[in-house]
Structure formats: C-alpha cells, structure tokens
Design a protein around this motif. Structure first.
Motif, mmCIF file in Angstrom:
data_model
loop_
_atom_site.group_PDB
_atom_site.id
_atom_site.type_symbol
_atom_site.label_atom_id
_atom_site.label_comp_id
_atom_site.label_asym_id
_atom_site.label_seq_id
_atom_site.Cartn_x
_atom_site.Cartn_y
_atom_site.Cartn_z
ATOM 1 N N LYS A 81 0.833 -1.207 0.000
ATOM 2 C CA LYS A 81 0.000 0.000 0.000
ATOM 3 C C LYS A 81 0.864 1.252 0.000
ATOM 4 N N ASP A 82 1.981 1.234 0.759
ATOM 5 C CA ASP A 82 2.889 2.378 0.783
ATOM 6 C C ASP A 82 3.488 2.639 -0.593
ATOM 7 N N LEU A 83 3.684 1.567 -1.374
ATOM 8 C CA LEU A 83 4.277 1.692 -2.706
ATOM 9 C C LEU A 83 3.236 1.939 -3.788
ATOM 10 N N GLY A 84 1.970 1.962 -3.399
ATOM 11 C CA GLY A 84 0.909 2.171 -4.377
ATOM 12 C C GLY A 84 0.604 0.944 -5.206
#
Length: 286
Positions: free
Chosen positions: A158-161
């Motif tokens: 999620k942090d990396l999209g």
C-alpha cells in the motif's frame, strides 16, 4: 461398593460434569482468563478433586458447589457484557507503559513490571528499541500491545501504491493421502483439477501426506518421503517472464520503427503492459 470402584465412578462423573460446565463457560475461560475466571478455574479444579476423593462426604454436595461457582461466573460474565463499570471493577484496566518512545515508570511500578520484563515482551514482537514504539499498553489479560512508529514500520504494498488482490484463506485439500472434497469446492476446484496439478509436478496421490491450495490456485505439497525430490511448479514464473519479454519487445519496436503512428502505438502498448505487469507481479512473481 469397594473404595477403588467408588473413586473411579466419582472421578468419571466429575470429569463429565467438569467438561460440560467448562464448555458452558466458553473458550475465553481457557484462552484469556480474567482475574475472576482465574479464581473460578482454581476453585472448580479443587471441587472436582473433592468430588473424586472425599469418600466421607456426599458427592452430590460437591456437584452443587460446582454448579454454584459456574453459575456465578456466568452471571458475572453476562453483567460484564452489559455494563462497562462492572467490567472495570471485575477486570483490570489497560495501562499505558510506553508513550512517544518514553517509558512511564510510575505505570510500570503499578503493574509490578521491570524494564527487563518489558524488553523481553518487546523482543518477542521483533522490537529492540524503545524509541521505535509509539504506544505500548498492558491489556487486562496481561498481554502487551505495541504500536510502532510509522517511520520504523516495514514498507507495505500500500505504501508503494501497489494493489494486491484480496486473499482467501488457504485450504487443505489432501490429508494423509486422501482428497478432501469440501475444501476443494470452497476454493472452486474439482478432483480432476487437483489430479492434473499433481501430474504437472510429477507426484502421485498416494505419496502426498499434505497439500494446500492458496488464494491464487497455487498448490503446496508435502510428501511422506522427505528425501524425495519434488519438482517446483514454474508456470507463474514462466508466464511473468513471457509478459516481461512482450514489454521489452514493444519497447524495442518503438525504438526501431521510423513510422510516427506505429512508434506511438508501440510506446502506449509498452506503457500499458508495464501497468499490467505491476498489477500481476504480486500474483505471478512469487
């Protein structure tokens, strides 16, 4: 009646009653004891021993005492469900032990917890520095819940999209060399599919001790013979490699052509392929 036979019958009776009453108290009685439940467990065990061994007393009096204790425990649990004040009175309140990376010594003294004990609990959660902790709270059950600071947490998709497909719970489809039909149906597969997957891996059903299907249809196999070499299924890796090759070919075509329309088409196709690769990478590149 001989004493040994009477003790045997009393013990069997106590075991049955104790089992039924423990079932009535629910799973929490075993896995997450409150202070009162802890006392109840000790008392019930003592009463069960009394019923089994005290031949001079009437055994049914022990059953009455056992029933009263269980009834009291159920009434208190029901009252706790209805009132927070009763919960706070019967159980301990949660206590903050670490806030903003700093120890709260007064709260630790209140809980009779040393810094060594706290560090041991943190290490069990793979935390070695107090400065990495946003909050640490001792729950009423005695467990320590920890919230790490965001900048110390591992990077997630999620942090990396990166979008990850929703997962289902893996299902065991073979146990002790026998196919389990119900888990197969839950995952949407049939016995013929399972046998085909075993054939692809060069494994016979009779050699399989345990097999599990994951969210994406991957079959993990454990054989009876631990020395037997098991070929790995490379279908996903090969598919991902072929998709990467297609993207590379599209980029190469866009660089080699002099036709502006074709060049634009190849560039857009290469970008679209890159987007698709990003989405399927968590599934195929495992």
């Amino acid at each position: 009646m001989p004493q040994w036979l009477e003790i045997m019958l009393r013990t069997v009776c106590a075991v049955i009653v104790l089992f039924l009453m423990t079932k009535a108290l629910g799973k929490r009685q075993v896995t997450q004891l409150s202070f009162f439940e802890y006392l109840t467990g000790i008392t019930i065990g003592s009463l069960a021993a009394y019923i089994s061994l005290d031949l001079e007393a009437n055994w049914y009096l022990g059953l009455i005492a056992l029933g009263v204790w269980v009834l009291c425990s159920l009434l208190i649990e029901y009252s706790q469900m209805k009132s927070k004040k009763i919960r706070d009175f019967v159980e301990f309140k949660a206590t903050v032990l670490i806030k903003d990376g700093k120890l709260l010594e007064e709260n630790m003294k209140k809980e009779r917890l040393t810094s060594d004990d706290l560090m041991q609990q943190l290490r069990k959660k793979d935390i070695f520095q107090i400065a990495d902790v946003e909050f640490a709270i001792m729950e009423p059950s005695g467990d320590i819940t920890v919230l790490q600071k965001r900048d110390t947490l591992p990077v997630t998709p999620k942090d990396l999209g990166v979008k990850i497909a929703p997962e289902k719970m893996p299902q065991a489809v073979i146990m002790d060399g026998k196919i389990l039909d119900e888990p197969l149906r839950v995952m949407g597969y049939s016995q013929s599919w399972l046998r085909d997957e075993l054939d692809k891996q060069g494994v016979k059903l009779k050699d399989v001790y345990f097999a599990q299907v994951d969210t994406f249809g991957g079959l993990t196999i454990d054989l009876y013979d631990d020395q037997m070499q098991q070929p790995q299924n490379q279908e996903r890796a090969l598919l991902f490699a072929n998709l990467k090759k297609c993207q590379a070919d599209l980029e190469l075509f866009s660089l080699s052509t002099k036709d502006k329309a074709a060049k634009k088409m190849y560039e857009e196709s290469a970008k679209e392929m890159a987007r698709i690769l990003q989405e399927v990478k968590p599934i195929l590149n495992t």
